[in-house]
Design a protein around this motif. Structure first.
Motif, PDB file in Angstrom:
ATOM      1  N   ALA A  73       0.844  -1.199   0.000  1.00  0.00           N
ATOM      2  CA  ALA A  73       0.000   0.000   0.000  1.00  0.00           C
ATOM      3  C   ALA A  73       0.877   1.245   0.000  1.00  0.00           C
ATOM      4  N   GLU A  74       1.947   1.215   0.766  1.00  0.00           N
ATOM      5  CA  GLU A  74       2.829   2.380   0.843  1.00  0.00           C
ATOM      6  C   GLU A  74       3.446   2.675  -0.520  1.00  0.00           C
ATOM      7  N   SER A  75       3.903   1.624  -1.198  1.00  0.00           N
ATOM      8  CA  SER A  75       4.533   1.846  -2.500  1.00  0.00           C
ATOM      9  C   SER A  75       3.516   2.413  -3.498  1.00  0.00           C
ATOM     10  N   LEU A  76       2.244   2.043  -3.329  1.00  0.00           N
ATOM     11  CA  LEU A  76       1.222   2.560  -4.251  1.00  0.00           C
ATOM     12  C   LEU A  76       0.892   4.000  -3.953  1.00  0.00           C
ATOM     13  N   PRO A  88      -7.381   6.213  -4.362  1.00  0.00           N
ATOM     14  CA  PRO A  88      -6.527   6.159  -3.177  1.00  0.00           C
ATOM     15  C   PRO A  88      -6.766   4.892  -2.355  1.00  0.00           C
ATOM     16  N   ILE A  89      -5.780   4.536  -1.541  1.00  0.00           N
ATOM     17  CA  ILE A  89      -5.923   3.399  -0.635  1.00  0.00           C
ATOM     18  C   ILE A  89      -6.181   3.955   0.764  1.00  0.00           C
ATOM     19  N   TRP A  90      -7.290   3.561   1.372  1.00  0.00           N
ATOM     20  CA  TRP A  90      -7.618   4.081   2.701  1.00  0.00           C
ATOM     21  C   TRP A  90      -7.229   3.106   3.789  1.00  0.00           C
ATOM     22  N   SER A  91      -7.094   1.828   3.452  1.00  0.00           N
ATOM     23  CA  SER A  91      -6.735   0.847   4.465  1.00  0.00           C
ATOM     24  C   SER A  91      -5.975  -0.277   3.785  1.00  0.00           C
ATOM     25  N   GLY A  95      -9.736  -6.249   2.978  1.00  0.00           N
ATOM     26  CA  GLY A  95     -10.950  -5.546   2.575  1.00  0.00           C
ATOM     27  C   GLY A  95     -10.619  -4.182   1.994  1.00  0.00           C
ATOM     28  N   GLY A  96      -9.722  -3.461   2.649  1.00  0.00           N
ATOM     29  CA  GLY A  96      -9.342  -2.121   2.193  1.00  0.00           C
ATOM     30  C   GLY A  96      -8.721  -2.167   0.804  1.00  0.00           C
ATOM     31  N   LEU A  97      -7.851  -3.162   0.596  1.00  0.00           N
ATOM     32  CA  LEU A  97      -7.228  -3.281  -0.723  1.00  0.00           C
ATOM     33  C   LEU A  97      -8.269  -3.669  -1.776  1.00  0.00           C
ATOM     34  N   ALA A 250     -14.714   2.650   2.374  1.00  0.00           N
ATOM     35  CA  ALA A 250     -15.141   1.371   2.946  1.00  0.00           C
ATOM     36  C   ALA A 250     -13.950   0.664   3.580  1.00  0.00           C
ATOM     37  N   PHE A 251     -14.166  -0.015   4.667  1.00  0.00           N
ATOM     38  CA  PHE A 251     -13.170  -0.759   5.437  1.00  0.00           C
ATOM     39  C   PHE A 251     -12.195   0.162   6.167  1.00  0.00           C
ATOM     40  N   ALA A 252     -12.332   1.511   5.978  1.00  0.00           N
ATOM     41  CA  ALA A 252     -11.491   2.433   6.746  1.00  0.00           C
ATOM     42  C   ALA A 252     -12.398   3.286   7.642  1.00  0.00           C
ATOM     43  N   ASP A 253     -12.864   4.433   7.086  1.00  0.00           N
ATOM     44  CA  ASP A 253     -13.716   5.315   7.893  1.00  0.00           C
ATOM     45  C   ASP A 253     -15.196   4.942   7.804  1.00  0.00           C
ATOM     46  N   ASN A 254     -15.552   4.131   6.797  1.00  0.00           N
ATOM     47  CA  ASN A 254     -16.944   3.700   6.624  1.00  0.00           C
ATOM     48  C   ASN A 254     -17.958   4.829   6.728  1.00  0.00           C
ATOM     49  N   ARG A 255     -17.862   5.793   5.812  1.00  0.00           N
ATOM     50  CA  ARG A 255     -18.732   6.969   5.917  1.00  0.00           C
ATOM     51  C   ARG A 255     -20.073   6.689   5.239  1.00  0.00           C
ATOM     52  N   VAL A 256     -21.044   6.323   6.055  1.00  0.00           N
ATOM     53  CA  VAL A 256     -22.367   5.985   5.532  1.00  0.00           C
ATOM     54  C   VAL A 256     -23.023   7.204   4.891  1.00  0.00           C
ATOM     55  N   TRP A 257     -22.775   8.379   5.466  1.00  0.00           N
ATOM     56  CA  TRP A 257     -23.479   9.566   4.959  1.00  0.00           C
ATOM     57  C   TRP A 257     -23.129   9.870   3.498  1.00  0.00           C
ATOM     58  N   VAL A 258     -21.938   9.469   3.059  1.00  0.00           N
ATOM     59  CA  VAL A 258     -21.593   9.716   1.647  1.00  0.00           C
ATOM     60  C   VAL A 258     -22.455   8.840   0.739  1.00  0.00           C
ATOM     61  N   VAL A 259     -22.709   7.613   1.195  1.00  0.00           N
ATOM     62  CA  VAL A 259     -23.600   6.742   0.420  1.00  0.00           C
ATOM     63  C   VAL A 259     -24.990   7.372   0.350  1.00  0.00           C
ATOM     64  N   ALA A 260     -25.444   7.908   1.510  1.00  0.00           N
ATOM     65  CA  ALA A 260     -26.762   8.543   1.541  1.00  0.00           C
ATOM     66  C   ALA A 260     -26.817   9.716   0.562  1.00  0.00           C
ATOM     67  N   LEU A 261     -25.715  10.476   0.534  1.00  0.00           N
ATOM     68  CA  LEU A 261     -25.623  11.620  -0.386  1.00  0.00           C
ATOM     69  C   LEU A 261     -25.731  11.131  -1.839  1.00  0.00           C
ATOM     70  N   THR A 262     -25.040  10.025  -2.148  1.00  0.00           N
ATOM     71  CA  THR A 262     -25.055   9.474  -3.509  1.00  0.00           C
ATOM     72  C   THR A 262     -26.472   9.051  -3.906  1.00  0.00           C
ATOM     73  N   VAL A 263     -27.154   8.384  -2.972  1.00  0.00           N
ATOM     74  CA  VAL A 263     -28.524   7.965  -3.264  1.00  0.00           C
ATOM     75  C   VAL A 263     -29.414   9.189  -3.475  1.00  0.00           C
ATOM     76  N   ALA A 264     -29.202  10.229  -2.654  1.00  0.00           N
ATOM     77  CA  ALA A 264     -29.992  11.446  -2.811  1.00  0.00           C
ATOM     78  C   ALA A 264     -29.779  12.061  -4.192  1.00  0.00           C
ATOM     79  N   LEU A 265     -28.532  12.037  -4.669  1.00  0.00           N
ATOM     80  CA  LEU A 265     -28.246  12.565  -6.010  1.00  0.00           C
ATOM     81  C   LEU A 265     -29.012  11.753  -7.071  1.00  0.00           C
TER      82      LEU A 265
END
Lengths: 551, 314
Positions: A73-76, A88-91, A95-97, A250-265
């Motif tokens: 991950a670091e090399s990437l 980007p790689i978050w974790s 799962g993160g990869l 996903a698998f890092a901060d797991n921000r559900v609200w961004v998914v909600a935002l996407t569905v709203a769009l």
């Protein structure tokens, strides 16, 4: 006899459904749509879910321990060339990869599935006149659009659920797995909604798909700039729905609200499409076809073919040119990047068969580019087949046009388009590779150019094979894609399955992959050219002797 | 040779199968120079297959076909310079305008060079009220047909092969079409007009061939065909004579109180008239059958329903 009463009650119940647009007949259209689209939708589902599953398994096998993964991950993270394409790689967990490798790619594929499904169920139906037939039955004005979105939605939600299941089964945490599935489904829904809008705006399915596809490409490019390094303008990511898909983490901060935002769009886009639909006539659009010239300068079959293929040809050339430039930028960084994994190094060496890793990578990307160009070659022959099955070839052949003239009108572009696209791809790859290593026009440039151009005879062989199928057994046309897929699998996977060489040799691809970068395999090229010529000769004779298909 | 020379189309015992389907079955068709030849038959009778054989698009399994003195399969291109074809189901290039397609087709037909007489093309566009600037994808079926018809008529060829050319045209445009065909024939063209619009063939056709099940079942001038067929008789009588349905040659008998309508084979007409007269005729009309009736008779495959005892059904 409850069915007799059903339609009228449907009208009453659902005329309030979308406010302005009655939805009567939605259920029937929805079932009909699922039936019509079942094969493509199953293919999209399988492709995305199987890729996620394969990615989980691959990372488990290639990088079993966390230290290896962290190093990878670091090399990437330090390599913008990769993050521009994959995000980007978050974790650095498995799962993160997986989310890094498949989150963005899966979202883009789901977006394509959404665009195709919605446009095919709406604008294509209107264009063909079939929608008019349906519109004359007691079906609400909004029902077709709603059914199209429901078909796409069903498939996308199904894909999301399966992706989550596959990750959980692979041993990953439930939260991240669910979010990865959700983000892929939600991105698909956004572009399904976008396609619903473009299907109202444009009067041809091709333009509607093209516009939605172009916006998908733009979304990909915008977030690519944001991901071009830690110094990149991170806020740009928020301008692109695909950037949102990355920000779900996903698998890092797991921000559900961004998914909600996407569905709203997605919901907002559907609302726009509904508002547009309410204000237009069946078969018409907001941007009606502009009138064209009253007299024509087209005088010949080649002129007609150029006119109908030029857009496609330019698109292929530009796409492979860009792809070549990206490949040129990647190949030299591959060595350092892959040193972390013995497994991946071995896999790539097997794929390309070169001793030097850079050479293997160059050969491998050459093969992939060649495959893309082969698709272009087969598609051009497909246009000829379509011209015949839709009845226009009959009209042309009733004039003083010979069979050969019609057929060669498409076979010449079948040869020229992949050759031009691969040459451009090779020039771009060689230049970028050269500038990054030993100067613009040094050996690296030659290697890049050769890696792409050596594929030209392969694409011709596939194109000629397609021409042969069309000339001898036009009803078998779909089989050409199966043959193509079979050859791809033989060459890509066959060696690792340790299949016998004679079987591998069946695929035209086998003969130019391998150490093709430093040395042009003249014998193989010669054999492929002779085969191409022979196939084309039989195709020409065959097309002259057979009946022309009618509608 | 002398008799052959005036035949523009000659098909003899032509067979064509698609798998197990016999589309043409010993088909014979003769079209003379300068005539409008009506080619009548329902969908699936083999009209379009016969036309495609004549155009060299299909290769016949057996039999002999001659077109404008040449072989439709081997001489296709040189023959196509001398003919124009309007398909029954016209598909055009969605992104080209109607005008562009007309010019493309006429240039391709002439083989090379200019798209024929521009004045004639514009006059036809005017007469058919086509907007040549619109993209083909926006045309209705009728408008697509107009494009193909204009392209065919603008070419000024020896032979027009028209496969149900007016199925999408409104009656006004159909009248224009008929005028144009008469003009083309007046200037020496021959026309093969396949149709199931019988009035069209009736008003244009010099001779007619009726095709059913891949075979031409009857061919001749309209007068000759009528001669072979029945006469329709309607009469108001004092009383209905007994045994009317048993008389030879009587078909389609209907009795409504004292009103009788029937059709009768022409050679049996005398006996039927005698029977009617003996029953006290108040009014009597008899007329030759319309083409519709001819047509229906040939394609009523299971045969005529026998004059049944329930003859008084409505």
């Amino acid at each position: 006899m409850s069915t007799a009463a059903a339609p009228s009650s449907d009208v009453d119940r659902s005329s309030a459904g979308l406010g302005i647009l009655p939805l009567a007949g939605f259920a029937a259209l929805y079932r009909f749509g699922l039936r019509r689209e079942r094969l493509p939708l199953l293919a999209w589902t399988y492709g995305i879910v199987a890729s996620v599953a394969a990615t989980v398994v691959a990372f488990r096998n290639l990088y079993p321990n966390p230290a290896e993964r962290a190093q990878f991950a670091e090399s990437l993270r330090g390599n913008p060339v990769f993050t521009v394409i994959t995000g980007p790689i978050w974790s650095s967990s498995i799962g993160g990869l997986t989310a890094w490798r498949m989150g963005l790619l899966g979202s883009a594929l789901a977006a394509l599935a959404g665009i195709f499904t919605v446009v095919r169920r709406t604008r294509s139906e209107e264009e063909s006149g079939r929608a008019e037939l349906l519109a004359s039955t007691p079906i609400g004005r909004g029902a077709a659009l709603a059914a199209a979105l429901a078909c796409a939605g069903t498939a996308l939600v199904g894909i999301g659920v399966l992706v989550a299941v596959v990750c959980v089964v692979g041993g990953e945490p439930l939260g991240g797995s669910a979010l990865l599935g959700a983000v892929i489904a939600a991105s698909g829904l956004v572009f399904a909604g976008l396609a619903a809008v473009t299907a109202q705006v444009f009067d041809s399915a091709r333009s509607a798909m093209g516009a939605a596809g172009a916006l998908l490409g733009l979304s990909f490019a915008i977030r690519g700039v944001a991901d071009s390094g830690s110094s990149g303008p991170q806020w740009l990511r928020w301008l692109s729905p695909l950037g949102w898909a990355e920000e779900v983490r996903a698998f890092a901060d797991n921000r559900v609200w961004v998914v909600a935002l996407t569905v709203a769009l997605a919901v907002a886009l559907v609302a726009v499409a509904v508002a547009l639909l309410a204000h237009r006539d069946v078969g018409l659009s907001l941007l009606p076809a502009r009138p064209g010239p009253a007299t024509g300068r087209l005088r010949s079959v080649p002129g007609l073919v150029v006119r109908s293929l030029r857009g496609t040809a330019i698109a292929w050339c530009l796409a492979l040119l860009a792809y070549g430039a990206v490949n040129g930028a990647i190949v030299d960084s591959a060595d350092g990047l892959l040193s972390g994994s013995a497994g991946m190094r071995e896999a790539l060496t097997q794929l390309g068969g070169a001793d030097v890793l850079t050479q293997a990578v160059l050969s491998a990307v050459g093969t992939v580019t060649g495959l893309l160009a082969a698709i272009a070659a087969i598609s051009v022959v497909g246009r000829l087949a379509a011209e015949e099955s839709n009845g226009r070839a009959e009209l042309l052949l009733s004039t003083a046009v010979t069979r050969f003239r019609l057929q060669s009108g498409y076979l010449v572009p079948m040869l020229l388009i992949p050759a031009a696209a691969l040459t451009l791809s090779g020039l771009a790859c060689g230049l970028v590779h050269g500038i990054r290593t030993d100067g613009a026009f040094g050996p690296a440039f030659r290697a890049g150019l050769q890696a792409m151009m050596v594929q030209i005879p392969v694409t011709w062989t596939f194109g000629a094979l397609a021409a042969l199928v069309h000339a001898l057994r036009p009803s078998w046309w779909p089989a050409i894609w199966a043959v193509f897929a079979g050859c791809v699998l033989l060459t890509m996977i066959g060696p690792s399955l340790q299949l016998p060489q004679w079987l591998l040799d069946v695929s035209p691809l086998t003969h130019v992959t391998g150490p093709a970068v430093t040395q042009i395999p003249w014998t193989a090229v010669g054999v492929l050219l002779v085969m191409t010529a022979a196939l084309l000769a039989v195709a020409v004779v065959g097309f002259r002797r057979r009946d022309v298909l009618s509608r | 040779m002398g008799a052959d020379a005036e035949l523009v189309i000659e098909m003899r015992d032509v067979d064509k199968s698609f798998g197990s389907v016999h589309a043409l079955n010993k088909l014979n068709l003769q079209v003379r120079r300068g005539e409008v030849h009506g080619f009548l038959g329902p969908n699936g009778a083999g009209k379009s297959t016969a036309i495609r054989v004549l155009l060299g698009l299909l290769h016949a399994d057996a039999g002999r076909s001659r077109l404008l003195g040449g072989d439709p399969w081997t001489d296709a291109v040189s023959l196509h310079r001398r003919l124009a074809y309007v398909p029954g189901d016209v598909t055009l290039w969605p992104s080209l305008t109607g005008g562009e397609v007309i010019d493309l087709l006429t240039s391709l037909r002439s083989g090379r060079g200019a798209p024929t007489n521009a004045g004639r093309r514009d006059e036809l566009i005017e007469r058919f009220q086509l907007d040549p600037k619109r993209k083909c994808r926006t045309y209705s079926k009728g408008n697509r047909q107009k494009v193909a018809i204009i392209a065919a008529l603008a070419s000024e060829v020896e032979l027009l092969v028209l496969d149900e050319p007016t199925s999408g045209l409104d009656p006004l445009m159909e009248a224009v079409f008929q005028q144009c065909i008469r003009q083309a024939v007046g200037s020496g063209s021959t026309v093969l007009l396949s149709s199931h619009i019988l009035s069209e063939v009736e008003s244009l056709g010099d001779r007619v061939s009726i095709i059913a099940g891949g075979t031409v079942v009857e061919s001749g001038t309209l007068a000759q065909l009528r001669h072979l067929t029945r006469t329709s008789v309607q009469a108001q009588l004092d009383r209905v004579p007994a045994g009317l349905s048993e008389l030879p040659g009587v078909h389609d008998l209907r009795v409504e109180h004292t009103r009788v309508s029937l059709s009768v084979d022409s050679n049996e007409l005398g006996k039927v008239l005698a029977a009617l007269t003996s029953a006290g005729v108040q009014t009597l009309t008899s007329r030759p059958p319309t083409l519709e009736e001819l047509f229906l008779r040939h394609y009523d495959q299971p045969g005529d329903p026998a004059p049944s005892p329930s003859a008084d059904q409505q």
